[in-house]
Design a protein around this motif. Structure first.
Motif, PDB file in Angstrom:
ATOM      1  N   TYR A   1       0.972  -1.069   0.132  1.00  0.00           N
ATOM      2  CA  TYR A   1       0.056  -0.061   0.121  1.00  0.00           C
ATOM      3  C   TYR A   1       0.760   1.184  -0.191  1.00  0.00           C
ATOM      4  CZ  TYR A   1      -3.962  -3.048   0.888  1.00  0.00           C
ATOM      5  OH  TYR A   1      -4.749  -4.247   0.293  1.00  0.00           O
ATOM      6  N   THR A   2       0.440   2.418  -0.415  1.00  0.00           N
ATOM      7  CA  THR A   2       1.024   3.675  -0.621  1.00  0.00           C
ATOM      8  C   THR A   2       0.369   4.791  -0.339  1.00  0.00           C
ATOM      9  OG1 THR A   2       2.502   4.763  -1.974  1.00  0.00           O
ATOM     10  CG2 THR A   2       0.790   3.599  -2.962  1.00  0.00           C
ATOM     11  N   GLN A   3       0.721   5.724   0.011  1.00  0.00           N
ATOM     12  CA  GLN A   3       0.253   6.982   0.287  1.00  0.00           C
ATOM     13  C   GLN A   3       1.206   8.116  -0.189  1.00  0.00           C
ATOM     14  OE1 GLN A   3      -1.893   7.844   3.757  1.00  0.00           O
ATOM     15  NE2 GLN A   3      -3.219   9.253   2.909  1.00  0.00           N
ATOM     16  N   SER A   4       0.972   9.178  -0.715  1.00  0.00           N
ATOM     17  CA  SER A   4       2.000  10.391  -0.809  1.00  0.00           C
ATOM     18  C   SER A   4       1.500  11.730  -0.337  1.00  0.00           C
ATOM     19  CB  SER A   4       2.405  10.584  -2.371  1.00  0.00           C
ATOM     20  OG  SER A   4       1.060  11.055  -3.176  1.00  0.00           O
ATOM     21  N   TYR A   5       2.303  12.580   0.211  1.00  0.00           N
ATOM     22  CA  TYR A   5       1.996  13.617   0.820  1.00  0.00           C
ATOM     23  C   TYR A   5       2.937  14.819   0.065  1.00  0.00           C
ATOM     24  CZ  TYR A   5       1.019  10.218   4.666  1.00  0.00           C
ATOM     25  OH  TYR A   5       0.659   9.281   5.009  1.00  0.00           O
ATOM     26  N   ASP A   6       2.412  15.846   0.653  1.00  0.00           N
ATOM     27  CA  ASP A   6       3.202  17.274   0.499  1.00  0.00           C
ATOM     28  C   ASP A   6       3.518  17.486  -1.243  1.00  0.00           C
ATOM     29  OD1 ASP A   6       4.569  19.480   0.928  1.00  0.00           O
ATOM     30  OD2 ASP A   6       6.580  18.638   1.727  1.00  0.00           O
ATOM     31  N   GLY A   7       2.330  17.348  -2.148  1.00  0.00           N
ATOM     32  CA  GLY A   7       2.447  17.435  -3.438  1.00  0.00           C
ATOM     33  C   GLY A   7       3.285  16.564  -4.177  1.00  0.00           C
ATOM     34  N   GLY A   8       3.517  15.217  -3.440  1.00  0.00           N
ATOM     35  CA  GLY A   8       3.875  14.126  -4.128  1.00  0.00           C
ATOM     36  C   GLY A   8       5.454  14.116  -3.646  1.00  0.00           C
ATOM     37  N   ARG A   9       5.976  14.850  -3.144  1.00  0.00           N
ATOM     38  CA  ARG A   9       7.379  15.042  -2.554  1.00  0.00           C
ATOM     39  C   ARG A   9       7.830  13.768  -1.414  1.00  0.00           C
ATOM     40  NH1 ARG A   9       9.473  21.038  -1.633  1.00  0.00           N
ATOM     41  NH2 ARG A   9       8.512  20.574   0.254  1.00  0.00           N
ATOM     42  N   LEU A  10       6.753  13.368  -0.682  1.00  0.00           N
ATOM     43  CA  LEU A  10       6.899  12.194   0.085  1.00  0.00           C
ATOM     44  C   LEU A  10       6.015  11.238  -0.134  1.00  0.00           C
ATOM     45  CD1 LEU A  10       8.252  11.218   2.778  1.00  0.00           C
ATOM     46  CD2 LEU A  10       6.460  12.472   4.127  1.00  0.00           C
TER      47      LEU A  10
ATOM     48  N   ARG B   1      11.580  -9.426  -0.644  1.00  0.00           N
ATOM     49  CA  ARG B   1      10.636  -9.176  -1.692  1.00  0.00           C
ATOM     50  C   ARG B   1      11.433  -8.336  -2.878  1.00  0.00           C
ATOM     51  NH1 ARG B   1       8.230 -12.874   0.136  1.00  0.00           N
ATOM     52  NH2 ARG B   1       5.950 -12.707   0.933  1.00  0.00           N
ATOM     53  N   PRO B   2      12.255  -8.995  -3.546  1.00  0.00           N
ATOM     54  CA  PRO B   2      13.027  -8.364  -4.466  1.00  0.00           C
ATOM     55  C   PRO B   2      12.586  -7.872  -5.595  1.00  0.00           C
ATOM     56  CG  PRO B   2      13.567 -10.550  -4.185  1.00  0.00           C
ATOM     57  CD  PRO B   2      12.740 -10.547  -3.352  1.00  0.00           C
ATOM     58  N   ARG B   3      11.553  -8.555  -6.079  1.00  0.00           N
ATOM     59  CA  ARG B   3      10.673  -8.374  -7.395  1.00  0.00           C
ATOM     60  C   ARG B   3       9.714  -6.854  -6.907  1.00  0.00           C
ATOM     61  NH1 ARG B   3       5.620  -9.490  -9.214  1.00  0.00           N
ATOM     62  NH2 ARG B   3       5.235 -11.036  -7.879  1.00  0.00           N
ATOM     63  N   GLN B   4       9.067  -6.923  -5.740  1.00  0.00           N
ATOM     64  CA  GLN B   4       8.442  -5.797  -5.455  1.00  0.00           C
ATOM     65  C   GLN B   4       9.099  -4.525  -5.184  1.00  0.00           C
ATOM     66  OE1 GLN B   4       8.118  -9.156  -4.502  1.00  0.00           O
ATOM     67  NE2 GLN B   4       5.862  -9.612  -4.123  1.00  0.00           N
ATOM     68  N   ALA B   5      10.435  -4.768  -4.433  1.00  0.00           N
ATOM     69  CA  ALA B   5      11.277  -3.753  -4.121  1.00  0.00           C
ATOM     70  C   ALA B   5      11.889  -2.989  -5.419  1.00  0.00           C
ATOM     71  CB  ALA B   5      12.345  -4.306  -3.399  1.00  0.00           C
ATOM     72  N   ALA B   6      12.101  -4.072  -6.175  1.00  0.00           N
ATOM     73  CA  ALA B   6      12.708  -3.445  -7.666  1.00  0.00           C
ATOM     74  C   ALA B   6      11.438  -2.457  -8.261  1.00  0.00           C
ATOM     75  CB  ALA B   6      13.058  -4.424  -8.625  1.00  0.00           C
ATOM     76  N   ALA B   7      10.153  -3.054  -8.601  1.00  0.00           N
ATOM     77  CA  ALA B   7       8.999  -2.520  -8.879  1.00  0.00           C
ATOM     78  C   ALA B   7       9.038  -0.936  -8.414  1.00  0.00           C
ATOM     79  CB  ALA B   7       7.607  -3.203  -8.734  1.00  0.00           C
ATOM     80  N   PHE B   8       8.870  -0.985  -7.021  1.00  0.00           N
ATOM     81  CA  PHE B   8       8.483   0.673  -6.247  1.00  0.00           C
ATOM     82  C   PHE B   8       9.744   1.406  -6.620  1.00  0.00           C
ATOM     83  CE2 PHE B   8       9.916  -1.361  -2.396  1.00  0.00           C
ATOM     84  CZ  PHE B   8      10.366  -0.234  -1.760  1.00  0.00           C
ATOM     85  N   PHE B   9      11.178   0.974  -6.553  1.00  0.00           N
ATOM     86  CA  PHE B   9      12.424   1.453  -6.573  1.00  0.00           C
ATOM     87  C   PHE B   9      12.358   1.949  -8.254  1.00  0.00           C
ATOM     88  CE2 PHE B   9      14.472  -0.603  -2.985  1.00  0.00           C
ATOM     89  CZ  PHE B   9      14.874   0.720  -2.299  1.00  0.00           C
ATOM     90  N   GLU B  10      12.096   1.329  -9.170  1.00  0.00           N
ATOM     91  CA  GLU B  10      11.773   1.851 -10.350  1.00  0.00           C
ATOM     92  C   GLU B  10      11.205   2.958 -10.966  1.00  0.00           C
ATOM     93  OE1 GLU B  10      11.620  -1.573 -12.746  1.00  0.00           O
ATOM     94  OE2 GLU B  10      13.625  -2.538 -12.447  1.00  0.00           O
ATOM     95  N   ARG B  11       9.695   2.722 -10.323  1.00  0.00           N
ATOM     96  CA  ARG B  11       9.046   3.824 -10.402  1.00  0.00           C
ATOM     97  C   ARG B  11       9.391   4.986  -9.787  1.00  0.00           C
ATOM     98  NH1 ARG B  11       3.922  -0.222  -8.993  1.00  0.00           N
ATOM     99  NH2 ARG B  11       4.359  -1.848 -10.832  1.00  0.00           N
TER     100      ARG B  11
ATOM    101  N   GLY C   1      10.409   8.612 -11.440  1.00  0.00           N
ATOM    102  CA  GLY C   1       9.424   9.942 -11.050  1.00  0.00           C
ATOM    103  C   GLY C   1       8.057   9.651 -11.357  1.00  0.00           C
ATOM    104  N   GLU C   2       7.757   8.367 -11.460  1.00  0.00           N
ATOM    105  CA  GLU C   2       6.265   7.911 -11.471  1.00  0.00           C
ATOM    106  C   GLU C   2       5.868   7.586 -10.233  1.00  0.00           C
ATOM    107  OE1 GLU C   2       6.400   4.275 -13.583  1.00  0.00           O
ATOM    108  OE2 GLU C   2       7.151   5.342 -15.533  1.00  0.00           O
TER     109      GLU C   2
END
Length: 170
Positions: free
Chosen positions: A96-105, A121-131, A135-136
């Motif tokens: 799950y995810t949530q962003s704050y402060d105009g997407g800066r955090l 969880r290397p596959r999941q870690a790679a997915a969110f790091f790549e995004r 800048g996605e």
């Protein structure tokens, strides 16, 4: 210098890294998340910060991290929502995810990961790091749509969601 500033690890700590080693020399200098985030953003206004936690981390529970981020009092940029890591035969809720402060955090949980997220969880870690590096946003409806489109050809395949796992059935 960054390692010392962010993790409070002495540059003279053990030269050989071992996960969960008990020989790290560190001290807490009293700087909390709010002070650290404020200093980082003040020094570099375009800086984006991503904080992640495994959802089964027994050392630092994700609920504590999420509470600390919410206590910063930053405006929510996106709702608390699932993010997806696509696979070959199914699409997994990565966490799950949530962003704050105009997407800066951005706060990210990783489903089924403990304290060592990239190890657990290397596959999941790679997915969110790549995004993050691209800048996605970690979670977008387009991410879910792309994952579903890649996994489900338009031939009458049914999508079945159970416990965060999306299974494709004929």
């Amino acid at each position: 210098a960054t390692r010392h500033a962010t993790r409070h690890v002495s540059p003279h700590a053990a030269s050989v890294w071992r996960p969960c080693a008990d020989n790290l020399a560190w001290t807490h200098d009293g700087i909390g998340l709010s002070t650290l985030y404020s200093k980082l953003v003040a020094a570099q206004p375009s800086l984006r910060v991503q904080v992640y936690s495994g959802d089964v981390d027994s050392c630092v529970p994700f609920t504590t991290t999420h509470k600390g981020i919410n206590e910063l009092g930053l405006p929510h940029h996106s709702p608390y929502q699932p993010w997806f890591a696509s696979g070959e035969e199914n699409i997994n809720v990565g966490g799950y995810t949530q962003s704050y402060d105009g997407g800066r955090l951005t706060f990210v949980t990783v489903r089924g990961a403990g304290h060592m997220v990239p190890t657990d969880r290397p596959r999941q870690a790679a997915a969110f790091f790549e995004r993050f590096l691209a800048g996605e946003p970690v979670a977008t409806s387009s991410t879910a749509r792309r994952a579903l489109a890649a996994a489900a050809p338009s031939s009458g395949v049914r999508v079945d969601v159970t416990h965060g796992l999306v299974k494709l059935r004929p």
